[in-house]
Design a protein around this motif. Structure first.
Motif, PDB file in Angstrom:
ATOM      1  N   GLN A   1     -68.428  36.302  70.663  1.00  0.00           N
ATOM      2  CA  GLN A   1     -67.948  36.847  69.387  1.00  0.00           C
ATOM      3  C   GLN A   1     -66.664  36.133  68.969  1.00  0.00           C
ATOM      4  O   GLN A   1     -65.710  36.037  69.730  1.00  0.00           O
ATOM      5  N   GLY A   2     -66.667  35.627  67.739  1.00  0.00           N
ATOM      6  CA  GLY A   2     -65.513  34.900  67.237  1.00  0.00           C
ATOM      7  C   GLY A   2     -65.500  33.443  67.642  1.00  0.00           C
ATOM      8  O   GLY A   2     -64.621  32.674  67.230  1.00  0.00           O
ATOM      9  N   ARG A   3     -66.475  33.039  68.448  1.00  0.00           N
ATOM     10  CA  ARG A   3     -66.590  31.644  68.870  1.00  0.00           C
ATOM     11  C   ARG A   3     -67.911  31.078  68.332  1.00  0.00           C
ATOM     12  O   ARG A   3     -67.921  30.398  67.318  1.00  0.00           O
TER      13      ARG A   3
ATOM     14  N   LYS B   1     -70.552  35.541  64.959  1.00  0.00           N
ATOM     15  CA  LYS B   1     -69.674  36.132  63.963  1.00  0.00           C
ATOM     16  C   LYS B   1     -68.759  37.188  64.590  1.00  0.00           C
ATOM     17  O   LYS B   1     -69.099  37.799  65.593  1.00  0.00           O
ATOM     18  N   GLY B   2     -67.629  37.398  63.950  1.00  0.00           N
ATOM     19  CA  GLY B   2     -66.710  38.431  64.411  1.00  0.00           C
ATOM     20  C   GLY B   2     -65.373  37.859  64.837  1.00  0.00           C
ATOM     21  O   GLY B   2     -65.136  36.650  64.763  1.00  0.00           O
ATOM     22  N   SER B   3     -64.509  38.744  65.295  1.00  0.00           N
ATOM     23  CA  SER B   3     -63.192  38.345  65.771  1.00  0.00           C
ATOM     24  C   SER B   3     -63.206  38.210  67.288  1.00  0.00           C
ATOM     25  O   SER B   3     -63.974  38.889  67.984  1.00  0.00           O
ATOM     26  N   ILE B   4     -62.362  37.349  67.808  1.00  0.00           N
ATOM     27  CA  ILE B   4     -62.245  37.188  69.257  1.00  0.00           C
ATOM     28  C   ILE B   4     -61.639  38.457  69.851  1.00  0.00           C
ATOM     29  O   ILE B   4     -60.577  38.904  69.429  1.00  0.00           O
ATOM     30  N   VAL B   5     -62.334  39.027  70.818  1.00  0.00           N
ATOM     31  CA  VAL B   5     -61.861  40.267  71.434  1.00  0.00           C
ATOM     32  C   VAL B   5     -61.641  40.123  72.938  1.00  0.00           C
ATOM     33  O   VAL B   5     -61.118  41.035  73.576  1.00  0.00           O
TER      34      VAL B   5
ATOM     35  N   ASN C   1     -61.016  36.972  76.272  1.00  0.00           N
ATOM     36  CA  ASN C   1     -60.958  35.600  76.769  1.00  0.00           C
ATOM     37  C   ASN C   1     -61.737  35.449  78.066  1.00  0.00           C
ATOM     38  O   ASN C   1     -61.681  34.401  78.711  1.00  0.00           O
TER      39      ASN C   1
ATOM     40  N   ASP D   1     -54.592  43.622  75.397  1.00  0.00           N
ATOM     41  CA  ASP D   1     -55.810  44.397  75.133  1.00  0.00           C
ATOM     42  C   ASP D   1     -55.418  45.869  75.205  1.00  0.00           C
ATOM     43  O   ASP D   1     -55.416  46.478  76.274  1.00  0.00           O
TER      44      ASP D   1
END
Length: 228
Positions: free
Chosen positions: A58-60, A63-67, A69, A134
């Motif tokens: 997600q975010g990579r 779609k979406g925001s990075i949540v 690592n 987080d």
């Protein structure tokens, strides 16, 4: 007002697969937060490798925001040693991640009240991390690194025993709190919990109903009740 049983039922589906210590700690955290007037819900518990990889994407690549690592196998969630939480709103259906929310009106952010109780139970809070914060994340690493967990290491028996003792106030079994209603002259004031013959209820609700003023001294960790 939601009952304790109603609040607990909202998290039940997310508690499967957790390490026994995390399961006990999550249940006690729900109870203690509720006793402070802050209902919460566990939004994530055990997470499979596939679920972790999907979250990492997600975010990579998705779609979406990075949540996160953490790739699959690199999160304490993957070993049942972490949970995420959110504030449960009064309608019992929606949740909030508003860290400034003061739903119980005690002039303390609900989120921080939950974090305080979590740390007492031995949780590490993701909000204290320096690199990737987080704020919903709580974990118990037992001194084990991700590399050690990947290699098959798990919490030692004595570590488990000590952690359960801390969670349960020195007892070997999880406390089974019973919800009670506190009334004044027949009028409901607040909800509390009964544990081993002792009733726990928000002191502010009781004191103010009796005309007293409640203040808290963080330096001495003292709750002051003053009558007129």
């Amino acid at each position: 007002m939601l009952t304790l049983d109603q609040v607990k039922s909202k998290s039940a589906a997310r508690l499967g697969g957790l390490h026994p210590v995390l399961l006990a700690a999550a249940n006690v955290l729900i109870q203690r937060s509720y006793a402070r007037g802050v209902p919460i819900v566990i939004t994530q518990g055990m997470r499979t490798i596939a679920e972790q990889n999907a979250l990492y994407a997600q975010g990579r690549t998705q779609k979406g925001s990075i949540v996160t690592n953490a790739r699959g196998g690199s999160s304490y969630h993957n070993y049942g040693l972490a949970v995420d939480f959110a504030l449960l709103l009064p309608d019992g259906r929606n949740v909030s991640w508003d860290m400034k929310r003061d739903g119980d009106g005690d002039k303390a952010a609900d989120w921080q009240e939950v974090v305080q109780e979590a740390k007492k139970l031995g949780f590490e809070w993701g909000g204290d991390w320096t690199s990737f914060k987080d704020y919903s994340h709580l974990q118990m690493a037992f001194g084990l690194t991700i590399a050690q967990l990947k290699a098959g290491r798990r919490p030692a028996a004595q570590q488990v025993k000590d952690a359960l003792s801390r969670i349960n106030g020195g007892e070997n079994k999880v406390n089974k709190d019973v919800e009670v209603t506190v009334t004044l002259n027949g009028v409901k004031l607040t909800a509390g919990v009964l544990d081993n013959g002792t009733t726990y209820a928000p002191v502010r609700a009781l004191a103010e109903a009796l005309g007293a003023k409640v203040t808290y001294d963080p330096d001495t960790k003292t709750v002051n009740v003053e009558t007129a």
